[in-house]
Motif scaffolding. Structure first.
Motif, PDB file in Angstrom:
ATOM      1  N   VAL A 129     -10.776   2.050  67.216  1.00  9.77           N
ATOM      2  CA  VAL A 129     -10.482   2.852  66.026  1.00  9.77           C
ATOM      3  C   VAL A 129      -9.455   3.927  66.384  1.00  9.77           C
ATOM      4  O   VAL A 129      -9.655   4.719  67.310  1.00  9.77           O
ATOM      5  N   GLN A 130      -8.360   3.927  65.638  1.00  9.12           N
ATOM      6  CA  GLN A 130      -7.307   4.929  65.826  1.00  9.12           C
ATOM      7  C   GLN A 130      -7.481   6.106  64.868  1.00  9.12           C
ATOM      8  O   GLN A 130      -7.252   7.240  65.227  1.00  9.12           O
ATOM      9  N   HIS A 131      -7.846   5.782  63.638  1.00  4.51           N
ATOM     10  CA  HIS A 131      -8.132   6.817  62.642  1.00  4.51           C
ATOM     11  C   HIS A 131      -8.836   6.189  61.463  1.00  4.51           C
ATOM     12  O   HIS A 131      -8.915   4.968  61.335  1.00  4.51           O
ATOM     13  N   THR A 132      -9.364   7.039  60.599  1.00  2.85           N
ATOM     14  CA  THR A 132     -10.013   6.581  59.372  1.00  2.85           C
ATOM     15  C   THR A 132      -9.182   7.032  58.196  1.00  2.85           C
ATOM     16  O   THR A 132      -8.772   8.187  58.119  1.00  2.85           O
ATOM     17  N   ASP A 133      -8.901   6.104  57.301  1.00  6.43           N
ATOM     18  CA  ASP A 133      -8.103   6.378  56.105  1.00  6.43           C
ATOM     19  C   ASP A 133      -9.028   6.433  54.895  1.00  6.43           C
ATOM     20  O   ASP A 133      -9.977   5.659  54.803  1.00  6.43           O
ATOM     21  N   PHE A 134      -8.733   7.325  53.985  1.00  6.64           N
ATOM     22  CA  PHE A 134      -9.400   7.375  52.697  1.00  6.64           C
ATOM     23  C   PHE A 134      -8.341   6.990  51.673  1.00  6.64           C
ATOM     24  O   PHE A 134      -7.403   7.747  51.425  1.00  6.64           O
ATOM     25  N   ILE A 135      -8.491   5.789  51.114  1.00  3.57           N
ATOM     26  CA  ILE A 135      -7.461   5.206  50.257  1.00  3.57           C
ATOM     27  C   ILE A 135      -7.947   5.161  48.814  1.00  3.57           C
ATOM     28  O   ILE A 135      -9.019   4.633  48.528  1.00  3.57           O
ATOM     29  N   GLY A 136      -7.137   5.716  47.916  1.00  3.49           N
ATOM     30  CA  GLY A 136      -7.402   5.634  46.483  1.00  3.49           C
ATOM     31  C   GLY A 136      -6.598   4.494  45.891  1.00  3.49           C
ATOM     32  O   GLY A 136      -5.422   4.322  46.211  1.00  3.49           O
ATOM     33  N   LEU A 137      -7.240   3.701  45.044  1.00  6.36           N
ATOM     34  CA  LEU A 137      -6.582   2.560  44.407  1.00  6.36           C
ATOM     35  C   LEU A 137      -6.795   2.622  42.907  1.00  6.36           C
ATOM     36  O   LEU A 137      -7.781   3.189  42.438  1.00  6.36           O
ATOM     37  N   TYR A 138      -5.876   2.013  42.183  1.00  4.40           N
ATOM     38  CA  TYR A 138      -5.975   1.907  40.732  1.00  4.40           C
ATOM     39  C   TYR A 138      -5.691   0.461  40.350  1.00  4.40           C
ATOM     40  O   TYR A 138      -4.803  -0.179  40.927  1.00  4.40           O
ATOM     41  N   LYS A 139      -6.435  -0.036  39.369  1.00  2.72           N
ATOM     42  CA  LYS A 139      -6.223  -1.407  38.911  1.00  2.72           C
ATOM     43  C   LYS A 139      -5.250  -1.392  37.739  1.00  2.72           C
ATOM     44  O   LYS A 139      -5.605  -1.067  36.612  1.00  2.72           O
ATOM     45  N   PHE A 140      -4.008  -1.738  38.009  1.00  2.62           N
ATOM     46  CA  PHE A 140      -2.969  -1.855  36.999  1.00  2.62           C
ATOM     47  C   PHE A 140      -3.089  -3.223  36.325  1.00  2.62           C
ATOM     48  O   PHE A 140      -3.866  -4.068  36.768  1.00  2.62           O
TER      49      PHE A 140
END
Length: 158
Positions: A129-140
């Motif tokens: 593990v290099q880092h943890t990402d918190f990713i926001g997504l939207y359904k277009f």
């Protein structure tokens, strides 16, 4: 009368079971689509292959990332910044990555509410593990796209 009640009960159960199954299926379909867009646009597109079509299809044009460099310093990066960096890596021969250099990921937690989602993703190189990402997504209308991200450079704190 009893027959009518029995038929109505069976019909109601069948409809609610079908509705529940469709709801579970829809949730699974969304989770699978989110995992795919993270893999193809972010992990493979930006890091492993530099395939720009995946990046432009999987990221919102308004995408921004907040990078925390230390406890008191952050900076914004846009999708244009990421595209430029990826194209530079391709031009200098740093992409595509191979073997132990390849980036992989694991979705630790995924929350979906209608057309929005948040994914906690472990970003790994060589299985570490290099880092943890918190990713926001939207359904277009065209599908799920990454719209924002926060991450901290360096390894995840233990």
């Amino acid at each position: 009368m009893k027959l009518r009640f029995l038929i109505l009960t069976v019909f109601t159960i069948a409809i609610s079971s079908s509705s529940f199954a469709q709801s579970k299926s829809r949730a699974y379909d969304n989770a699978a689509a989110i995992e795919e867009v993270i893999r193809e646009a972010y992990i493979n597109g930006v890091y492993n292959t530099g395939y720009m079509l995946s990046v432009t299809q999987g990221f919102s044009p308004d995408f921004t990332a907040i990078v925390f460099e230390d406890k008191d310093q952050s900076r914004l990066e846009t999708i244009e910044d990421w595209i430029k960096k990826t194209e530079q890596n391709k031009a200098s021969g740093n992409l595509p990555l191979k073997g132990e250099q390849e980036v992989s990921f694991s979705i630790v937690k995924l929350e979906i509410s209608n057309n929005i989602a948040n994914a906690r993703v472990q970003f790994m190189v060589g299985g570490k593990v290099q880092h943890t990402d918190f990713i926001g997504l939207y359904k277009f209308s065209t599908g799920w796209k990454l719209v924002n991200m926060m991450y901290e450079e360096g390894e995840e704190e233990k």
